[in-house]
Design an enzyme around this catalytic site. Sequence first.
Site, mmCIF file in Angstrom:
data_model
loop_
_atom_site.group_PDB
_atom_site.id
_atom_site.type_symbol
_atom_site.label_atom_id
_atom_site.label_comp_id
_atom_site.label_asym_id
_atom_site.label_seq_id
_atom_site.Cartn_x
_atom_site.Cartn_y
_atom_site.Cartn_z
ATOM 1 N N TYR A 1 41.481 64.244 26.052
ATOM 2 C CA TYR A 1 41.323 63.337 24.913
ATOM 3 C C TYR A 1 40.645 64.052 23.746
ATOM 4 O O TYR A 1 39.510 64.546 23.865
ATOM 5 C CB TYR A 1 40.503 62.109 25.298
ATOM 6 C CG TYR A 1 41.207 61.126 26.212
ATOM 7 C CD1 TYR A 1 42.570 61.193 26.457
ATOM 8 C CD2 TYR A 1 40.480 60.114 26.835
ATOM 9 C CE1 TYR A 1 43.196 60.289 27.287
ATOM 10 C CE2 TYR A 1 41.102 59.200 27.676
ATOM 11 C CZ TYR A 1 42.455 59.295 27.899
ATOM 12 O OH TYR A 1 43.067 58.401 28.739
ATOM 13 N N SER B 1 46.548 50.704 27.769
ATOM 14 C CA SER B 1 47.380 50.183 26.678
ATOM 15 C C SER B 1 47.650 48.688 26.817
ATOM 16 O O SER B 1 48.798 48.239 26.771
ATOM 17 C CB SER B 1 48.707 50.945 26.593
ATOM 18 O OG SER B 1 49.305 50.771 25.321
ATOM 19 N N PRO B 2 46.602 47.857 26.954
ATOM 20 C CA PRO B 2 46.809 46.418 27.130
ATOM 21 C C PRO B 2 47.380 45.724 25.899
ATOM 22 O O PRO B 2 47.846 44.592 26.007
ATOM 23 C CB PRO B 2 45.395 45.910 27.448
ATOM 24 C CG PRO B 2 44.484 46.891 26.784
ATOM 25 C CD PRO B 2 45.168 48.221 26.946
ATOM 26 N N GLY C 1 49.270 48.560 20.088
ATOM 27 C CA GLY C 1 49.041 47.833 18.839
ATOM 28 C C GLY C 1 50.100 46.791 18.546
ATOM 29 O O GLY C 1 49.896 45.908 17.697
ATOM 30 N N LEU C 2 51.237 46.852 19.234
ATOM 31 C CA LEU C 2 52.306 45.892 18.972
ATOM 32 C C LEU C 2 51.830 44.454 19.110
ATOM 33 O O LEU C 2 52.161 43.586 18.295
ATOM 34 C CB LEU C 2 53.482 46.142 19.928
ATOM 35 C CG LEU C 2 54.604 45.096 19.882
ATOM 36 C CD1 LEU C 2 55.324 45.140 18.547
ATOM 37 C CD2 LEU C 2 55.585 45.298 21.029
ATOM 38 N N LEU C 3 51.021 44.177 20.149
ATOM 39 C CA LEU C 3 50.629 42.804 20.444
ATOM 40 C C LEU C 3 49.565 42.254 19.495
ATOM 41 O O LEU C 3 49.224 41.076 19.581
ATOM 42 C CB LEU C 3 50.147 42.711 21.900
ATOM 43 C CG LEU C 3 51.247 42.969 22.939
ATOM 44 C CD1 LEU C 3 50.664 43.105 24.332
ATOM 45 C CD2 LEU C 3 52.293 41.861 22.893
#
Length: 352
Positions: A58, A211-212, A216-218
């Site tokens: 990271y 990635s919950p 970023g889509l949600l």
Amino acid sequence: MQYSTFGRRTGLRVSQLALGTGNFGTGWGYGSERAEAKAVFDGYVAAGGNFIDTADTYQVGQSEQLVGDFIAAERDHFVLASKYTLGGAPNGGLSRTGNSRKNMIQSVEASLKRLKTDRIDLYWAHFSDGVTPIDEIVRAFDDLVRSGKILYAGLSNFPAWRIARADLLAELRGWAPLIAIQTEYSLVERSADRELLPMAEALGLGAALWSPLGGGLLTGKYRDSKEGRLTGLGGVLVHTEKSARETAILDAVLAIAAELDAAPGEIAIAWLLARAARSSTALVPILGSRTRSQLDATLGALALSLTPEQLQRLDTASAIALGAPFEAIANSTGNITGGQGTLLRAPFLPVA
């Protein structure tokens, strides 16, 4: 924030949300400067979080360095997780990448230095390299546990059959057990419902869910703007409205957010927390916030309670085809039971 043991096979107590620190640092050309990363860390801790997830790769090692600084004053309070496989330096080459014992040993030593600690609480193999025998990985984990350099081990982004084999090998040979898996899981990415989560629930493994928010889509932000990971990381690990399914999911999230006067990201996390509440083992979403405002826009999920009708709408919009053999099993249930009722459990429930 509530707490649970991470899986049914440990006494390791973790908060119901973990903090992913892939955005801590700017080594990738996109991420959080030190002050912003510290604000995110402080906000998470103030909310009761104790589970910090990082990796050597990271931000080219910067994430581990910052995390090590942030937790130093209260090291024993935190459950510190890190990963190896991809390497802590760019262009690591054959000798500094992969799942081999060689890379694991040199990687953990480098991570311990960056994290400024004498042990890592949970050490993950980050990705399956498709080459290293699984017994080599599990045996090397056992050596690190016995040496005290790591306390627990897990597998991230591995196929279910390799995890199940590793779990059995550790049990039969008396090696330190695997305690958890890590996988992508959200309303837009539910492939883990086929094999990974049923396996984790059956074997008593904890599951950390990355990635919950679907990159970023949600949050709904990509309907109005291309800012964020979509451009900052060149679209890596980002879901988009590429089909009617993604559009239906986002429509449902935004509608429920309006009904509850909540942020869309809170709805997505609240759905995951409801999914975790139905599980027989710990499912822990990993928040990967880049800014304090992003963190605050998801922590509100802890106070949300979705109605059964709202959960059903989200379940329906996000449903995936389970495929073979699950659909064949479901279609054959009547024959298996002689028409006297259903004996098989649904694929997403643990099997005794």
